[in-house]
Design a protein around this motif. Structure first.
Motif, PDB file in Angstrom:
ATOM      1  N   THR A 190      11.564  -6.823   9.194  1.00 37.33           N
ATOM      2  CA  THR A 190      10.693  -7.627  10.059  1.00 37.33           C
ATOM      3  C   THR A 190       9.223  -7.235   9.967  1.00 37.33           C
ATOM      4  O   THR A 190       8.373  -7.927  10.529  1.00 37.33           O
ATOM      5  CB  THR A 190      11.141  -7.506  11.527  1.00 37.33           C
ATOM      6  OG1 THR A 190      11.081  -6.138  11.929  1.00 37.33           O
ATOM      7  CG2 THR A 190      12.565  -8.027  11.706  1.00 37.33           C
ATOM      8  N   VAL A 191       8.917  -6.135   9.268  1.00 40.38           N
ATOM      9  CA  VAL A 191       7.521  -5.710   9.139  1.00 40.38           C
ATOM     10  C   VAL A 191       7.081  -5.945   7.703  1.00 40.38           C
ATOM     11  O   VAL A 191       7.267  -5.094   6.826  1.00 40.38           O
ATOM     12  CB  VAL A 191       7.357  -4.219   9.517  1.00 40.38           C
ATOM     13  CG1 VAL A 191       5.878  -3.825   9.484  1.00 40.38           C
ATOM     14  CG2 VAL A 191       7.927  -3.948  10.902  1.00 40.38           C
ATOM     15  N   ARG A 192       6.511  -7.096   7.476  1.00 37.96           N
ATOM     16  CA  ARG A 192       6.081  -7.454   6.116  1.00 37.96           C
ATOM     17  C   ARG A 192       4.570  -7.448   5.974  1.00 37.96           C
ATOM     18  O   ARG A 192       4.044  -7.613   4.883  1.00 37.96           O
ATOM     19  CB  ARG A 192       6.653  -8.815   5.720  1.00 37.96           C
ATOM     20  CG  ARG A 192       8.177  -8.789   5.662  1.00 37.96           C
ATOM     21  CD  ARG A 192       8.785 -10.104   5.239  1.00 37.96           C
ATOM     22  NE  ARG A 192      10.232  -9.990   5.172  1.00 37.96           N
ATOM     23  CZ  ARG A 192      10.924  -9.555   4.130  1.00 37.96           C
ATOM     24  NH1 ARG A 192      10.277  -9.176   3.029  1.00 37.96           N
ATOM     25  NH2 ARG A 192      12.235  -9.473   4.161  1.00 37.96           N
ATOM     26  N   SER A 193       3.895  -7.247   7.074  1.00 38.31           N
ATOM     27  CA  SER A 193       2.443  -7.157   7.064  1.00 38.31           C
ATOM     28  C   SER A 193       2.012  -6.355   8.285  1.00 38.31           C
ATOM     29  O   SER A 193       2.579  -6.516   9.375  1.00 38.31           O
ATOM     30  CB  SER A 193       1.799  -8.546   7.114  1.00 38.31           C
ATOM     31  OG  SER A 193       0.406  -8.450   7.375  1.00 38.31           O
ATOM     32  N   THR A 194       1.018  -5.519   8.124  1.00 40.92           N
ATOM     33  CA  THR A 194       0.532  -4.763   9.276  1.00 40.92           C
ATOM     34  C   THR A 194      -0.254  -5.660  10.226  1.00 40.92           C
ATOM     35  O   THR A 194      -0.596  -5.234  11.333  1.00 40.92           O
ATOM     36  CB  THR A 194      -0.356  -3.595   8.821  1.00 40.92           C
ATOM     37  OG1 THR A 194      -1.422  -4.101   7.991  1.00 40.92           O
ATOM     38  CG2 THR A 194       0.457  -2.574   8.044  1.00 40.92           C
ATOM     39  N   ASP A 195      -0.521  -6.901   9.832  1.00 44.62           N
ATOM     40  CA  ASP A 195      -1.229  -7.830  10.715  1.00 44.62           C
ATOM     41  C   ASP A 195      -0.423  -8.116  11.977  1.00 44.62           C
ATOM     42  O   ASP A 195      -0.990  -8.545  12.995  1.00 44.62           O
ATOM     43  CB  ASP A 195      -1.511  -9.152   9.995  1.00 44.62           C
ATOM     44  CG  ASP A 195      -2.513  -8.993   8.861  1.00 44.62           C
ATOM     45  OD1 ASP A 195      -3.239  -7.975   8.852  1.00 44.62           O
ATOM     46  OD2 ASP A 195      -2.561  -9.876   7.984  1.00 44.62           O
ATOM     47  N   THR A 196       0.898  -7.905  11.914  1.00 49.30           N
ATOM     48  CA  THR A 196       1.746  -8.183  13.071  1.00 49.30           C
ATOM     49  C   THR A 196       1.821  -7.003  14.041  1.00 49.30           C
ATOM     50  O   THR A 196       2.420  -7.126  15.112  1.00 49.30           O
ATOM     51  CB  THR A 196       3.170  -8.536  12.613  1.00 49.30           C
ATOM     52  OG1 THR A 196       3.735  -7.403  11.929  1.00 49.30           O
ATOM     53  CG2 THR A 196       3.156  -9.735  11.674  1.00 49.30           C
ATOM     54  N   LEU A 197       1.226  -5.861  13.682  1.00 51.78           N
ATOM     55  CA  LEU A 197       1.317  -4.663  14.515  1.00 51.78           C
ATOM     56  C   LEU A 197       0.163  -4.593  15.510  1.00 51.78           C
ATOM     57  O   LEU A 197      -0.963  -5.003  15.203  1.00 51.78           O
ATOM     58  CB  LEU A 197       1.307  -3.410  13.639  1.00 51.78           C
ATOM     59  CG  LEU A 197       2.401  -3.323  12.564  1.00 51.78           C
ATOM     60  CD1 LEU A 197       2.266  -2.013  11.783  1.00 51.78           C
ATOM     61  CD2 LEU A 197       3.785  -3.444  13.181  1.00 51.78           C
ATOM     62  N   HIS A 198       0.445  -4.058  16.688  1.00 51.78           N
ATOM     63  CA  HIS A 198      -0.583  -3.873  17.705  1.00 51.78           C
ATOM     64  C   HIS A 198      -1.606  -2.856  17.222  1.00 51.78           C
ATOM     65  O   HIS A 198      -1.286  -1.942  16.457  1.00 51.78           O
ATOM     66  CB  HIS A 198       0.060  -3.397  19.009  1.00 51.78           C
ATOM     67  CG  HIS A 198      -0.875  -3.387  20.176  1.00 51.78           C
ATOM     68  ND1 HIS A 198      -1.648  -2.283  20.498  1.00 51.78           N
ATOM     69  CD2 HIS A 198      -1.177  -4.343  21.096  1.00 51.78           C
ATOM     70  CE1 HIS A 198      -2.366  -2.559  21.573  1.00 51.78           C
ATOM     71  NE2 HIS A 198      -2.107  -3.791  21.958  1.00 51.78           N
TER      72      HIS A 198
END
Length: 339
Positions: A225-233
């Motif tokens: 589910t983590v394919r880009s750090t753009d989705t991380l807070h």
């Protein structure tokens, strides 16, 4: 044969014992670190309590926290969640990592072990800690002195069983000679197998000590589910982790198709396959995936019923070979120094 867990609903299977004389726990535990809102972005205490209650309802018994998670708030949260349900849980907490004025250091001195234990007991609101780990050994205190003090806490009834975290095989043997060690907590997953290479898992098995595997889902990477750090807070710990950094994440994503192929073949998620792989490495290993969301908790629990084929295991071992993973598991300033 290990006893069966008989809790309602989802988690049914052989219990796993923490050490030769330690407690039997469900095959999957619950890591509570992320519930403090410090490492993976903001958290909701009420939601976290619901997750803990649901875990207990489903037969999860091992709850893992530490005094440094949220500077004690994580222990307080676990303590609140267990009011009226203390007997349903095996509480594991840790001491040894200290922080103050922007500094971070390890302290496994006997005096600090006792002071930290008393503070954890107050925050948790319990009379005894079921499994008390040395989170990290410092570089000056002989492990025999640390474990000797923990043994006195056992004699006083404040601690029931002793554990070590991120420890070398040599110091594990030295510690176990002073007092039985029930468990070693180390990072262990498809993409982190240091305990195999450095002999810690072999030493655990020689001495009858359980391995408690933290980050068995690779800090979420192995869920796919983590394919880009753009989705991380913006406060997410993973933004500074080499395996998620620019170049590292892209390279590691190339490993996922084999995991996802196995998941599709079994009709499950990639994370469930990753957990099933850890469980398949031995009945003396207890993974403690962390989550603060009910759907993910349910998926993790269901992974205990998944049986991978020999072909699945061989393919995963081959693709996720240690030299195929890009990046260290921690940023250099906080990389554990194993003693």
């Amino acid at each position: 044969m290990a006893p069966e867990t008989t809790s309602p609903g989802r988690l049914v299977g052989p219990a796993r014992r923490l050490g030769a004389d330690g407690p039997a726990v469900g095959p999957i535990g619950l890591g509570c670190m992320g519930m403090s809102g410090e490492f993976y972005g903001p958290a909701d205490d009420a939601q976290s309590v619901r997750v803990i209650h649901s875990a207990l309802d489903s037969g999860v018994t091992l709850l893992d926290t530490a005094d440094m998670y949220g500077s004690g708030r994580n222990e307080e949260l676990v303590g609140r969640a267990l009011r009226g349900r203390r007997d349903e849980a095996v509480i594991a907490t840790k001491f040894g990592i200290r922080r103050a004025d922007g500094r971070r250091w390890n302290d496994s001195s006997p005096a600090y072990a006792r002071a930290a234990c008393e503070a954890s007991l107050r925050r948790l609101g319990v009379e005894a800690i079921d499994l008390y780990y040395v989170h990290r050994l410092d570089t000056v205190t002989p492990v025999e002195e640390t474990v000797g003090e923990l043994a006195r806490l056992v004699q006083e009834g404040k601690v029931r069983h002793i554990g070590l975290s991120e420890v070398s095989a040599l110091n594990l043997r030295r510690a176990h000679a002073v007092h039985p060690i029930a468990a070693v907590q180390s990072e262990f997953s498809l993409w982190t197998r240091n305990v195999v290479d450095d002999g810690v898992l072999a030493a655990c098995r020689e001495l009858g000590i359980a391995l408690v595997a933290y980050s068995p889902l690779g800090r979420g990477f192995l869920t796919g589910t983590v394919r880009s750090t753009d989705t991380l807070h913006e406060t997410d710990f993973r933004l500074g982790n080499p395996r998620f950094a620019e170049g590292g994440l892209e390279a590691n994503l190339a490993l996922l198709p084999t995991l996802e192929k196995a998941a599709a073949a079994h009709g499950v998620t990639a994370g469930q396959v990753a957990l099933a792989w850890v469980l398949a490495q031995g009945e003396d290993i207890v993974p403690i995936p962390g989550t603060r969301r009910l759907p993910y908790l349910e998926q993790n629990i269901a992974a205990a019923r998944l049986e991978l084929t020999a072909e699945d295991l061989a393919a995963l071992d081959r693709v996720f070979a240690p030299d195929a993973v890009t990046g260290e598991r921690y940023p250099a300033p906080i990389m554990p120094v194993t003693r």
